[in-house]
Design a protein around this motif. Structure first.
Motif, short mmCIF file in Angstrom:
data_model
loop_
_atom_site.label_atom_id
_atom_site.label_comp_id
_atom_site.label_asym_id
_atom_site.label_seq_id
_atom_site.Cartn_x
_atom_site.Cartn_y
_atom_site.Cartn_z
N UNK A 119 0.82 -1.21 0.00
CA UNK A 119 0.00 0.00 0.00
C UNK A 119 0.86 1.26 0.00
N UNK A 120 0.26 2.36 -0.42
CA UNK A 120 0.92 3.66 -0.44
C UNK A 120 1.29 4.10 0.99
N UNK A 121 2.46 4.71 1.15
CA UNK A 121 2.90 5.18 2.48
C UNK A 121 2.08 6.40 2.89
N UNK A 122 1.63 6.38 4.16
CA UNK A 122 0.77 7.48 4.63
C UNK A 122 1.35 8.24 5.81
N UNK A 123 2.48 7.76 6.35
CA UNK A 123 3.12 8.50 7.45
C UNK A 123 4.63 8.26 7.41
N UNK A 124 5.35 9.02 8.25
CA UNK A 124 6.81 8.94 8.24
C UNK A 124 7.31 7.53 8.56
N UNK A 125 6.60 6.85 9.47
CA UNK A 125 7.03 5.49 9.86
C UNK A 125 7.01 4.55 8.64
N UNK A 126 5.88 4.59 7.90
CA UNK A 126 5.78 3.68 6.74
C UNK A 126 6.76 4.09 5.63
N UNK A 127 7.11 5.37 5.60
CA UNK A 127 8.01 5.89 4.57
C UNK A 127 9.45 5.43 4.78
N UNK A 128 9.75 5.02 6.02
CA UNK A 128 11.14 4.63 6.34
C UNK A 128 11.65 3.49 5.46
N UNK A 129 10.72 2.62 5.02
CA UNK A 129 11.13 1.50 4.16
C UNK A 129 11.76 2.00 2.86
N UNK A 130 11.44 3.24 2.50
CA UNK A 130 11.91 3.78 1.21
C UNK A 130 13.04 4.78 1.38
#
Length: 520
Positions: A119-130
């Motif tokens: 799924x599309x990243x929606x916060x800084x935590x999920x964005x860390x993978x990228x």
């Protein structure tokens, strides 16, 4: 390369005129050839990049601001959309987008910030993978409660086709031509996933969720179900799900306690979805062309001709089964499907043919795969028209291994010549379409364009041949293969009254809607 926060999630953005930046983004995101969508400042800039019809301009400038697939003028680096002459453009839909594009005054790549198939990243935590992908983040303090991708549309023969129904277009309420006895939750399939809830005469279809191939995507899927339950104060009495026991959606169905479960065959659900969208009350002749879906005989279907009403279906014809060498591997390697068809035509002698498919393997691989084909080892049977597209791409030498779904179809589109009117032979007997004559003819063809054009024409001839006996019924088509612009154009030229998916996607994004309408 920036991660830029929008309203439904983050985009990864870079200068679309800078080949080096695009190459870096492709390398870091491990996305070698799948086309990127571009955000442009205004319609004037869009017209510098693509041919835009009146209908396409209306969509681009509408308040929903979808991505629209257009014919590219090819003024940008080829890395934006390698090997294809289409381009996906959309206009800014937040003040931040407007400010950035006004300042830059050039198109930007704006692709969903997500790990492939997640799924599309929606916060800084999920964005860390990228964090290895982007060089910086442009943030704001408005929380994204529900993630939502950009919607994707195209126009074919002046008809709008929805390829991904998401931001701006969801959730959508669709009226059923009858009343449901029980409150129904429909769980869709496994790819391009959506879910739906049905009550009385109404179905609410969720936004595009994506492929259920990771733990993150399954969690996001469940969150979408909870959101629908919460907003509509909904508690299901019946759960409709796909036949496939290994689909994550089927596993989720089985987690519910004390709720009746109902299996709905994949291709039947495809056709039902279009029947609901167009409020067709009675029996139809359905053509379902896609990559894969489990059939009621345990084989993998995908080239299906079905008589359908809301109470059930009868399979009246299908593409003759062929073996998928290596099972799942064959989905990523068109050469394996083509090789299997060559073995069907020529047996072991296929190994001696001097054609692109054979050259794509070593001698050892060919011998091993022949034994696998002969003994049916890890070689499930399939009637898939999606895999047939892959096989043709391999046979004519344009694609042996794909890096994204639908790549073969897009590359075949590029070679279609409208002046070519002839088609290849095929045999139709006892409800089975034998495509071996087509394969034998195609490998003798000198021109790639001629081979591909005649292949497309043959598919339309196959549909016309089988529909002849059922022409008193409405013709309904669905399935991911009908996202192919050339195939859809040819179909609508031959059958202008055909019912096609428009509001719902032809791909598996429309399955949940169909599942709610099965009245068994």
């Amino acid at each position: 390369i920036l991660a830029l926060k929008g309203v439904g999630g983050y985009h990864l953005v870079c200068d679309a005129t800078n080949s080096e930046a695009i190459a870096k983004l492709r390398e870091r995101k491990e996305r070698p050839t799948k086309p990127f969508a571009l955000m442009v400042k205004d319609i004037k800039m869009a017209k510098e990049l693509a041919n835009i019809s009146k209908k396409e301009e209306e969509l681009l400038t509408s308040k929903e601001r979808p991505i629209v697939i257009l014919n590219s003028l090819q003024t940008l680096p080829s890395l934006v959309a390698p090997n294809i002459s289409k381009i996906g453009l959309f206009l800014p839909y937040t003040p931040l987008h407007l400010l950035i594009l006004k300042e830059l005054n050039c198109p930007i790549v704006a692709t969903s910030a997500n790990v492939t198939d997640e799924p599309i990243c929606t916060n800084i935590e999920s964005l860390e993978k990228l964090q290895n992908v982007y060089n910086g983040v442009l943030e704001h303090n408005r929380e994204i409660v529900n993630g939502c991708d950009d919607s994707v549309l195209m126009v074919v023969k002046d008809r709008v086709i929805t390829l991904r129904r998401a931001r701006g277009y969801t959730p959508i309420s669709i009226k059923l031509p009858f009343k449901l006895e029980q409150k129904t939750l429909a769980l869709g399939a496994n790819q391009k996933s959506t879910v739906a809830i049905g009550f009385d005469k109404e179905v609410i279809l969720s936004p595009h969720i994506g492929d259920l191939d990771s733990i993150g995507s399954v969690e996001y899927y469940k969150k979408n179900i909870e959101t629908l339950f919460r907003i509509y104060n909904f508690k299901p009495e019946l759960i409709a799900h796909d036949l496939h026991p290994n689909y994550e959606s089927t596993k989720v169905a089985k987690e519910f306690e004390d709720v009746e479960l109902k299996e709905v065959q994949h291709h039947f659900a495809h056709i039902l979805g279009v029947m609901v969208e167009h409020s067709i009350p009675s029996k139809v002749f359905g053509v379902a062309f896609d990559g894969t879906g489990l059939g009621s005989d345990g084989n993998l279907w995908g080239g299906e001709f079905l008589l359908c009403d809301y109470k059930g279906f009868k399979r009246v014809a299908h593409i003759e089964y062929f073996k998928l060498l290596g099972g799942e591997k064959a989905i990523k390697e068109p050469r394996r499907v083509a090789l299997s068809l060559l073995f069907d035509c020529f047996g072991k002698n296929a190994i001696n043919l001097n054609i692109p498919t054979i050259k794509a393997f070593s001698q050892t691989e060919l011998n091993a795969l022949y034994i696998a084909w002969q003994k049916g080892l890890n070689a499930p049977l399939s009637s898939s028209s999606g895999r047939l597209f892959d096989a043709i791409a391999s046979l004519v030498g344009i694609n042996q291994i794909v890096s994204y779904e639908g790549e073969s179809g897009l590359m075949l589109e590029e070679l279609y010549n409208r002046d070519e009117k002839s088609s290849y032979p095929f045999e139709y007997k006892d409800g089975k379409i034998d495509i071996r004559p087509l394969v034998k003819a195609i490998i003798k063809e000198n021109s790639k364009s001629k081979a591909v054009s005649k292949f497309f024409n043959t598919l339309i001839e196959i549909i016309a041949t089988i529909y002849k006996d059922y022409s008193h019924l409405p013709l309904v088509v669905s399935g991911g293969v009908f996202q192919n612009r050339v195939l859809l154009e040819l179909l609508l030229e031959r059958f202008p009254n055909a019912y096609i998916p428009s509001q719902i996607p032809p791909n598996d994004g429309g399955i949940a809607l169909g599942q709610t309408a099965f009245l068994n």
